[in-house]
Structure formats: C-alpha cells, structure tokens
Enzyme design. Sequence first.
Site, short mmCIF file in Angstrom:
data_model
loop_
_atom_site.label_atom_id
_atom_site.label_comp_id
_atom_site.label_asym_id
_atom_site.label_seq_id
_atom_site.Cartn_x
_atom_site.Cartn_y
_atom_site.Cartn_z
N HIS A 76 0.85 -1.19 0.00
CA HIS A 76 0.00 0.00 0.00
C HIS A 76 0.89 1.24 0.00
O HIS A 76 1.68 1.44 0.90
CB HIS A 76 -0.91 0.02 1.23
CG HIS A 76 -2.08 -0.92 1.13
ND1 HIS A 76 -3.22 -0.79 1.85
CD2 HIS A 76 -2.26 -2.01 0.33
CE1 HIS A 76 -4.07 -1.76 1.53
NE2 HIS A 76 -3.51 -2.52 0.63
N TYR A 204 -8.93 5.93 7.27
CA TYR A 204 -9.04 6.36 8.66
C TYR A 204 -10.02 7.52 8.68
O TYR A 204 -9.72 8.58 8.13
CB TYR A 204 -7.67 6.82 9.19
CG TYR A 204 -6.68 5.69 9.43
CD1 TYR A 204 -5.96 5.13 8.38
CD2 TYR A 204 -6.45 5.21 10.72
CE1 TYR A 204 -5.04 4.11 8.61
CE2 TYR A 204 -5.53 4.19 10.96
CZ TYR A 204 -4.83 3.64 9.90
OH TYR A 204 -3.93 2.63 10.13
N PRO A 295 -3.95 0.73 18.77
CA PRO A 295 -3.76 0.19 17.41
C PRO A 295 -3.85 1.23 16.27
O PRO A 295 -3.59 0.89 15.12
CB PRO A 295 -4.90 -0.82 17.27
CG PRO A 295 -5.94 -0.37 18.22
CD PRO A 295 -5.23 0.30 19.35
N LYS A 299 1.38 0.07 14.96
CA LYS A 299 2.80 -0.05 15.29
C LYS A 299 3.18 -1.26 16.14
O LYS A 299 4.36 -1.60 16.25
CB LYS A 299 3.26 1.22 16.04
CG LYS A 299 3.46 2.41 15.12
CD LYS A 299 4.79 2.33 14.39
CE LYS A 299 4.95 3.33 13.29
NZ LYS A 299 4.65 2.82 11.95
N TYR A 387 4.28 6.55 9.81
CA TYR A 387 3.43 5.39 9.50
C TYR A 387 4.23 4.30 8.79
O TYR A 387 4.08 3.11 9.07
CB TYR A 387 2.25 5.84 8.62
CG TYR A 387 1.12 4.84 8.56
CD1 TYR A 387 0.03 4.92 9.43
CD2 TYR A 387 1.14 3.80 7.62
CE1 TYR A 387 -1.01 4.00 9.37
CE2 TYR A 387 0.10 2.87 7.56
CZ TYR A 387 -0.97 2.98 8.44
OH TYR A 387 -1.98 2.07 8.38
C1 PHB Z 1 -5.90 -4.02 10.63
O1 PHB Z 1 -6.02 -4.24 9.42
O2 PHB Z 1 -6.22 -4.86 11.48
C2 PHB Z 1 -5.40 -2.70 11.09
C3 PHB Z 1 -4.89 -1.81 10.16
C4 PHB Z 1 -4.44 -0.56 10.56
C5 PHB Z 1 -4.48 -0.21 11.90
C6 PHB Z 1 -4.96 -1.12 12.85
C7 PHB Z 1 -5.43 -2.35 12.44
O3 PHB Z 1 -4.06 1.01 12.28
#
Ligand code: PHB
Length: 392
Positions: A76, A204, A295, A299, A387
């Site tokens: 990605h 997000y 989460p 990280k 990130y």
């Molecule tokens: C996930 O795909 O489980 C996931 C992706 C990004 C995050 C947290 C969890 O920031």
Amino acid sequence: MTAAQRRTVAIVGAGPAGLMLSHLLWRRGIDSIVVEERSRHEIETANRAGILEAGAVSMLVDEGVSDRVLRDGHEHDGIELRFRGRGHRIDFRDLVDAAVWLYPQQDVFADLADARARDGGDVRFEVSEVAVVDHLTAPVLSFTDSEGERQEVRADIVVGADGSRSYCRGLVPASERREYFTTYPYAWLGILADAPPSAPELIYAHSDRGFALISQRTPTVQRMYLQVSPDEDIAQWPDDRIWEELVARTAGDGFELRTGTITEKSVLPFRSYVDETMRHGRLLLVGDAAHTVPPTGAKGLNLALTDVAVLADVIPRALATGDTDALDEYAERALDRIWKAESFSYWMTQMLHLSPDGDAFDARRQIGELRRIVSSDRGSAYLAEAYTGWPR
Ligand code: PHB
C-alpha cells in the site's frame, strides 16, 4: 522430571517476536528453545492487526523466513484520511518514497512457525506451568510439556516475549520497574466481514459520530473497526447497527461502503504502556511484554520486530565477551524507537477519536490538526514518515 537440558537462550512466548528472535539467533549460530502456552492453532486463528512496515517485510525476506509476504501481501503506497465527508489521500510513495504492506500478523506468525520447523528449531507449543528462577545469575526455565512431562532447561539468557500479560515481566521486582502508561476513554469494536473491498487502501475516518477504520484482509474478506466506549457491551451491537454506524461515519464524497455478512466481532480496549526496565540481570523483555500502543498507528507488531532486531545484534556480542552488562545496550537502543512509536500512536489516536464528553473545542481542534496534515506536503510527510517506519 527429565534431566536438565541446556540452551544458550530460553524464550518464553512463541508469538512473532519470540519466533523471530529464535530464528535470527539461529542464523547467528546461537541455539534457543521457545515455549508457549497456547497451541499453534489458537495463535493462528486469533485476529490481530495487519500492517507491516517495509523494514518488517525486508526482515522476513532478507533473513530467509519466507517470501510469501511478497506474493500474498499487498503493498500500500498510501492511506486515506476522511473528515467532514471528504477523503484526502496521503501518498507515502511521493512523500517519503516508502510503503507499507497489508499482511496479517497471523500470517507472519505462520511463516515464522513454518521456518522454525523447517530449520529444526526447538519450539514447544501447549506447555503449562512455565517458571523461571535465578534470572539474575544462572537462569533455569521449567515447564510441563504437551505430554505432561516436567522439563528443565538451563540457559545463559532468558527472553520474555510473552505478550502484554507477561509472566516474565513479573520477575522484575515492582520497585525496580520503570513503568509509564496512559489510558484512553475509547475502545474499538472490530469486525470481519465477507464483502468486497470498498477502496484500494485503508481509510481512517474522523466523524462527529466517532472514529472508523476500513481495513482489508483478502478480496472477499474485510476488516473494519469503529470507536466505542471501553465498557461497551457487544450485545448492544447487532449487525445492522454496526453497518449503519460504519456507513454514517464514512459517508460523503460519493463514497460507498460495501457491506456484507459479519463473521466475527469483538471489543478491543487499548492503552499505551512502556516498561523501560527491559533488562533485569539475564532477563530481557521484548514486544508487548515491555510496551503496548493503541492500534491506531498500526505499530505494535512492527515495534516488536524492531526490538528483536536490536536483541539479535546485542545478544551475540554479550555472549562473545561474557559481559552481561553489554545487554544494557538493548534498552538504550530500542527505547528511542519505542517512544517515537508511542508518541505517534498517541497522536493518531487523539487526532481521530471523538472525545466522549462531546467537547466542541476538541472536535474543532482535531479538524484544524487534520487540515494541517492534509493541506501541506510537510504535514503529510510527517504522518507518512512515521506510518511507514523510521529508518533503523
Ligand atoms: C488491521 O487491518 O487490522 C489494522 C490496520 C491498521 C491499523 C490497525 C489495524 O491502524
């Protein structure tokens, strides 16, 4: 009781951190044993996060674990930040010439477990009554194996890779721990759904109904999260309500969330925690045993793997010189990145989640902050660099 065996390093916990450490040490000519209370099946079927920094991918590939991530993972080059009904792409490739990979933690675990089996590693699943004594001087690990036989292993070094409810952390007296933590007035409700992806990259979303994250797993299975309160009763969330909320929190701009059948749901509380005492005598703590992050910044696993990379450098040198004080270098080096990741995860969390008391100032401050990020290349690069992972 069988006669005591010897291993150079005894590792408690066969999650990705413990298995990767065992693998890296083997590559550097150091033998280890890994013990784990759960079964391989139990670990493989637990849902965990899904984003790997490029550095974690190179570790899997270059250290000879597996190149499956390159075939089954998805690169990605960016994410979307959504707020006030509009999406804004953060282009990692353009901004910092880096990317992340969508590759679930269960797959990282499976690759590592396969690699350890392939290379003759000593990994014991389904053990019980794990105990460590004399970790300051001459550590002994004991456990009951899956056949019910009590085993004893003497080791030069013990590593606690046993997760956030670590047994090993408890070996450090409370008066010597340097613990720091903060809690948040939110949690995530996470779902898995049989549905096609709604977008090529992760979304997000900030909204006046709370945060939502649209992630993915496969072309037919998606992972999504929505902000709820930490004491949320999952019984209050029938599937219709979850979809209604996810759709409302991501609406606008012509965006259409693809819905489907929810196959799993659970509430994930979160907090930030660091125990800076990562070494105590001949005991070392790695990954979630030493620190946790919320989460939002994806990280947790990445940080566990960078801890392990530092350890795989420090342990062989300490063993070669016989100077255990050389082990202090581990915490010194690892904590730099740990606190960067703690800061980033905290920042992402506070920027995107709705404050539960409906503080109007805070909601506007968040929009100001999101605008600072998306309306300037320097702002966007700040997010992109963190990130995708700081250089090691
Ligand atoms: C996930 O795909 O489980 C996931 C992706 C990004 C995050 C947290 C969890 O920031």
